[in-house]
Design a protein around this motif. Sequence first.
Motif, PDB file in Angstrom:
ATOM      1  N   LYS A 256       0.819  -1.211   0.000  1.00 61.50           N
ATOM      2  CA  LYS A 256       0.000   0.000   0.000  1.00 61.50           C
ATOM      3  C   LYS A 256       0.854   1.262   0.000  1.00 61.50           C
TER       4      LYS A 256
ATOM      5  N   THR B 195       0.886   3.787  -3.157  1.00 58.00           N
ATOM      6  CA  THR B 195       0.365   5.135  -2.903  1.00 58.00           C
ATOM      7  C   THR B 195       1.444   6.182  -3.119  1.00 58.00           C
TER       8      THR B 195
ATOM      9  N   LYS C 249       2.089   6.519  -6.813  1.00 57.57           N
ATOM     10  CA  LYS C 249       0.974   7.197  -7.477  1.00 57.57           C
ATOM     11  C   LYS C 249       1.068   8.712  -7.299  1.00 57.57           C
ATOM     12  N   TYR C 250       1.250   9.160  -6.045  1.00 62.35           N
ATOM     13  CA  TYR C 250       1.243  10.601  -5.792  1.00 62.35           C
ATOM     14  C   TYR C 250       2.607  11.249  -6.014  1.00 62.35           C
TER      15      TYR C 250
ATOM     16  N   GLN D 271      -5.374  14.209  -0.900  1.00 66.25           N
ATOM     17  CA  GLN D 271      -4.314  13.417  -1.523  1.00 66.25           C
ATOM     18  C   GLN D 271      -3.121  13.276  -0.582  1.00 66.25           C
TER      19      GLN D 271
ATOM     20  N   LYS E 202      -3.839  10.746   2.056  1.00 65.66           N
ATOM     21  CA  LYS E 202      -3.737   9.368   1.574  1.00 65.66           C
ATOM     22  C   LYS E 202      -2.296   8.871   1.629  1.00 65.66           C
ATOM     23  N   VAL E 203      -1.373   9.751   1.276  1.00 64.78           N
ATOM     24  CA  VAL E 203       0.050   9.391   1.325  1.00 64.78           C
ATOM     25  C   VAL E 203       0.466   9.090   2.762  1.00 64.78           C
TER      26      VAL E 203
ATOM     27  N   ALA F  72      -1.185   5.909   4.290  1.00 66.09           N
ATOM     28  CA  ALA F  72      -0.562   4.680   3.781  1.00 66.09           C
ATOM     29  C   ALA F  72       0.745   4.411   4.522  1.00 66.09           C
TER      30      ALA F  72
END
Length: 228
Positions: free
Chosen positions: A26, A30, A33-34, A193, A196-197, A200
């Motif tokens: 995860k 993550t 992605k970011y 966002q 989320k980082v 994770a």
Amino acid sequence: MFPYYYDPTYVLLIPAILFTLYAQSKVQSTFSKYLRVHSSKGFTGAQVARYILDKNGLNDVDIQLSRGKLTDHYDPGNKVVRLSNEVYYGTSIASISVAAHEVGHAIQHARNYFPLVFRNTLVPIANIGSSMAWIFILLGFMVSPSFIDIGILLFLAAVLFQIVTLPVEFNASNRAIDQLKENGLIAFNEESQSKKVLDAAALTYVAAAAAAVSQLLRLIVLRNSRRD
């Protein structure tokens, strides 16, 4: 009767192992992605870290480049925020979020945040406990079950360290989000966002605590079966 080479108590570790694998996957996915989502403000991780440090009167805290990926950390002994290449030079949501998180630890240190102070005092005890515990547990199976009790007590220090780490990490993430917002380093629509980082990343610490507790339970079961 189980064969001598088979330990049924390993079953207790399976959920924690699976959770750890999930957490690692995860955080990697993550972060990746970011890392590709650039912050609208265009600041690098190093710039964000320096700005927040200075805003909080921590001009004496240095920022250094750290080798490797996801090697970002705060060194309280030398008062240095060390950032990996992708975070130091990156302008992504992931970069500035991780940088702000590490600065959150620097702020904790400066404000004498109790869980951090307590965790730092546990470091030498936890290191000794986690390494010496298995020696006593082995002696417990070879000599006397009493040694297993000593091993469990030593391992408790390592477990306590992992548990105390949780509020330290969650608080650093909360401070990071607050600092990014209050100092205008992140746009309103980028806040979720960033969370989320950091969420994770926090999963890895939850997984580590779960693994430590599971191992402790396993040791207790082994101790009880040895005495039976």
